[in-house]
Write a protein that holds these residues in place. Structure first.
Motif, PDB file in Angstrom:
ATOM      1  N   ASP A 110      -4.072   3.276   7.057  1.00 39.26           N
ATOM      2  CA  ASP A 110      -2.726   3.901   7.148  1.00 39.26           C
ATOM      3  C   ASP A 110      -2.682   5.017   7.413  1.00 39.26           C
ATOM      4  O   ASP A 110      -2.068   5.828   6.575  1.00 39.26           O
ATOM      5  CB  ASP A 110      -2.617   3.619   5.292  1.00 39.26           C
ATOM      6  CG  ASP A 110      -3.123   2.093   4.906  1.00 39.26           C
ATOM      7  OD1 ASP A 110      -2.762   0.871   6.255  1.00 39.26           O
ATOM      8  OD2 ASP A 110      -4.095   1.414   4.311  1.00 39.26           O
ATOM      9  N   ASP A 169     -10.206  -0.534   3.056  1.00 43.59           N
ATOM     10  CA  ASP A 169      -9.302  -1.566   3.992  1.00 43.59           C
ATOM     11  C   ASP A 169      -9.402  -1.559   4.949  1.00 43.59           C
ATOM     12  O   ASP A 169     -10.404  -1.186   5.821  1.00 43.59           O
ATOM     13  CB  ASP A 169      -7.999  -0.244   3.824  1.00 43.59           C
ATOM     14  CG  ASP A 169      -6.901  -0.756   4.143  1.00 43.59           C
ATOM     15  OD1 ASP A 169      -6.295  -1.687   4.960  1.00 43.59           O
ATOM     16  OD2 ASP A 169      -5.766  -0.139   3.454  1.00 43.59           O
ATOM     17  N   ASP A 229      -7.385  -2.175  -0.800  1.00 38.63           N
ATOM     18  CA  ASP A 229      -6.460  -3.157  -0.216  1.00 38.63           C
ATOM     19  C   ASP A 229      -7.019  -4.605  -0.197  1.00 38.63           C
ATOM     20  O   ASP A 229      -8.445  -4.133   0.410  1.00 38.63           O
ATOM     21  CB  ASP A 229      -5.806  -2.424   1.122  1.00 38.63           C
ATOM     22  CG  ASP A 229      -5.495  -3.342   1.831  1.00 38.63           C
ATOM     23  OD1 ASP A 229      -5.195  -4.080   2.158  1.00 38.63           O
ATOM     24  OD2 ASP A 229      -4.334  -2.597   2.773  1.00 38.63           O
ATOM     25  N   HIS A 247       0.732  -1.461  -0.215  1.00 41.67           N
ATOM     26  CA  HIS A 247      -0.054   0.248  -0.291  1.00 41.67           C
ATOM     27  C   HIS A 247       1.257   1.200  -0.040  1.00 41.67           C
ATOM     28  O   HIS A 247       0.654   2.916  -0.092  1.00 41.67           O
ATOM     29  CB  HIS A 247      -0.920   0.159   1.595  1.00 41.67           C
ATOM     30  CG  HIS A 247      -2.223   0.405   0.787  1.00 41.67           C
ATOM     31  ND1 HIS A 247      -4.148   0.578   1.481  1.00 41.67           N
ATOM     32  CD2 HIS A 247      -2.884   1.149  -0.090  1.00 41.67           C
ATOM     33  CE1 HIS A 247      -4.676   0.784   0.345  1.00 41.67           C
ATOM     34  NE2 HIS A 247      -3.685   1.498   0.352  1.00 41.67           N
ATOM     35  N   TRP A 294     -10.628   4.441   0.708  1.00 40.94           N
ATOM     36  CA  TRP A 294      -9.912   3.662   1.111  1.00 40.94           C
ATOM     37  C   TRP A 294     -10.630   2.139   1.605  1.00 40.94           C
ATOM     38  O   TRP A 294     -10.877   2.717   2.560  1.00 40.94           O
ATOM     39  CB  TRP A 294      -8.805   4.439   2.030  1.00 40.94           C
ATOM     40  CG  TRP A 294      -7.447   3.472   2.261  1.00 40.94           C
ATOM     41  CD1 TRP A 294      -7.393   3.067   3.081  1.00 40.94           C
ATOM     42  CD2 TRP A 294      -6.148   4.033   1.729  1.00 40.94           C
ATOM     43  NE1 TRP A 294      -5.985   3.043   3.306  1.00 40.94           N
ATOM     44  CE2 TRP A 294      -5.343   3.806   2.211  1.00 40.94           C
ATOM     45  CE3 TRP A 294      -6.017   5.174   0.667  1.00 40.94           C
ATOM     46  CZ2 TRP A 294      -4.163   4.131   1.864  1.00 40.94           C
ATOM     47  CZ3 TRP A 294      -4.701   5.451   0.288  1.00 40.94           C
ATOM     48  CH2 TRP A 294      -4.074   4.748   0.479  1.00 40.94           C
TER      49      TRP A 294
HETATM   50 MN   LIG Z   1      -3.551  -0.453   3.282  1.00 37.33          MN
END
Ligand SMILES: [Mn+2]
Length: 324
Positions: free
Chosen positions: A144, A140, A242, A113, A138
């Motif tokens: 992050d 995920d 992700d 990532h 995002w």
């Molecule tokens: Mn990620």
């Protein structure tokens, strides 16, 4: 809203695939093989099959670690492989920016990532030039949003959004980026966050749809509200997907599995709604680790999801006839 059955018209999109085989940002090796796995899983054919013009640009060659920059060398004391990530970020940014300038939708095939430090920086720059707002979705399990000071591991794939939203200690990765407004970042699918990271996310006004909220209100309703809040003409929507957004039972090929992820139908529905919005201007597919995968299962599911993102619907089969 009724699903269209039978023949479906999909606007022909110019899609460029660009492989970014990096793993220096991850704690587990193997995502270097991600771009190859997407090709083996038939990503090019799936997108062409929908009628899109697809160009596969191959992989970005592994850049040299950046040397001779004092601030970066200092960063490398707390961040694993900071000089390698700086090399990748600059290479991915430059290539991504050139692709976006040419038009069409780039799809960055990762790679861990940390890839997004380059791709999203490129999207932010192009959006600014076009007078648009960059909005980042995002998808995920994680936020992050760690910084060198808060990261428990020093792995830079967990710092991508902190960097992109202007965390000063990460600036040496690549200076002078167009910072992303944290209130334009939407974390969707979150179910694992470090304590100090949670504070950062709160303080910066990031929008969060965590799994609790998704369970309670449903992925579709949340995604519709999010998309309805965007102004079509002035939005560049970047989707960063992700593999760990998905439940590990569906997608085991990732180094950072967390139980309780998106189901097969939730993930497809999110992709279908994104397609219907017509707003997606750039895409990352990150953290696929073929070394940990189960006979290509995760690579195939990710490929199917990308097909949904570009217009395939689950119901695009012939309608079922009533039996006489
Ligand atoms: Mn990620």
């Amino acid at each position: 809203m009724a699903h269209p059955l039978g023949a479906i018209e999909i606007a022909r999109t110019e899609i460029t695939l660009i492989g970014c085989p990096l793993e220096a940002g991850a704690g587990v090796r193997g995502s270097v093989m991600g771009p190859a796995a997407y090709r083996v899983a038939g990503l090019v054919e799936a997108l062409r099959g929908l009628g899109h013009a697809v160009r596969d640009e191959g992989d970005i060659p592994t850049p040299r670690p950046v040397g001779g920059e004092t601030a970066l060398n200092r960063l490398a004391e707390t961040c694993r492989n900071a000089r390698e990530i700086a090399g990748w970020t600059r290479a991915i940014h430059d290539r991504g920016y050139a692709l976006m300038k040419r038009g069409g939708v780039p799809v960055f095939l990762g790679g861990d990532h940390a890839l997004s430090m380059g791709s999203v920086a490129a999207a932010a720059r192009i959006a600014e030039e076009r007078g648009q707002d960059l909005v980042v979705l995002w998808l995920d399990a994680h936020a992050d949003f760690n910084t060198p000071a808060t990261s428990p591991s020093g792995n830079m794939h967990g710092m991508a959004l902190a960097y992109l939203t202007g965390e000063p200690t990460l600036a040496p990765v690549m200076e002078d980026i167009t910072p992303v407004d944290p209130t334009n970042v939407h974390l969707f699918g979150l179910r694992s966050i470090d304590a100090q990271e949670r504070q950062i996310v709160d303080e910066r006004g990031v929008t969060v749809s965590d799994m609790r909220i998704i369970d309670e209100f449903g992925a579709a309703a949340l995604m519709r509200d999010f998309l309805a809040s965007l102004e079509a003409d002035r939005t560049h929507l970047h989707v960063s997907l992700d593999v760990d957004f998905l439940d590990p039972s569906l997608a085991p090929g990732v180094g950072t599995t967390v139980p309780g992820g998106a189901t097969y139908r939730e993930a497809h529905l999110v992709m279908e709604l994104l397609h219907e919005s017509g707003l997606v201007a750039s895409v990352d597919l990150v953290e696929l680790n073929p070394f940990l995968d189960d006979r290509g299962k995760s690579a195939r599911l990710m490929t199917e999801l990308v097909a949904s993102l570009f217009g395939r619907t689950i119901l695009d089969r012939k309608p079922i006839r009533a039996t006489p």
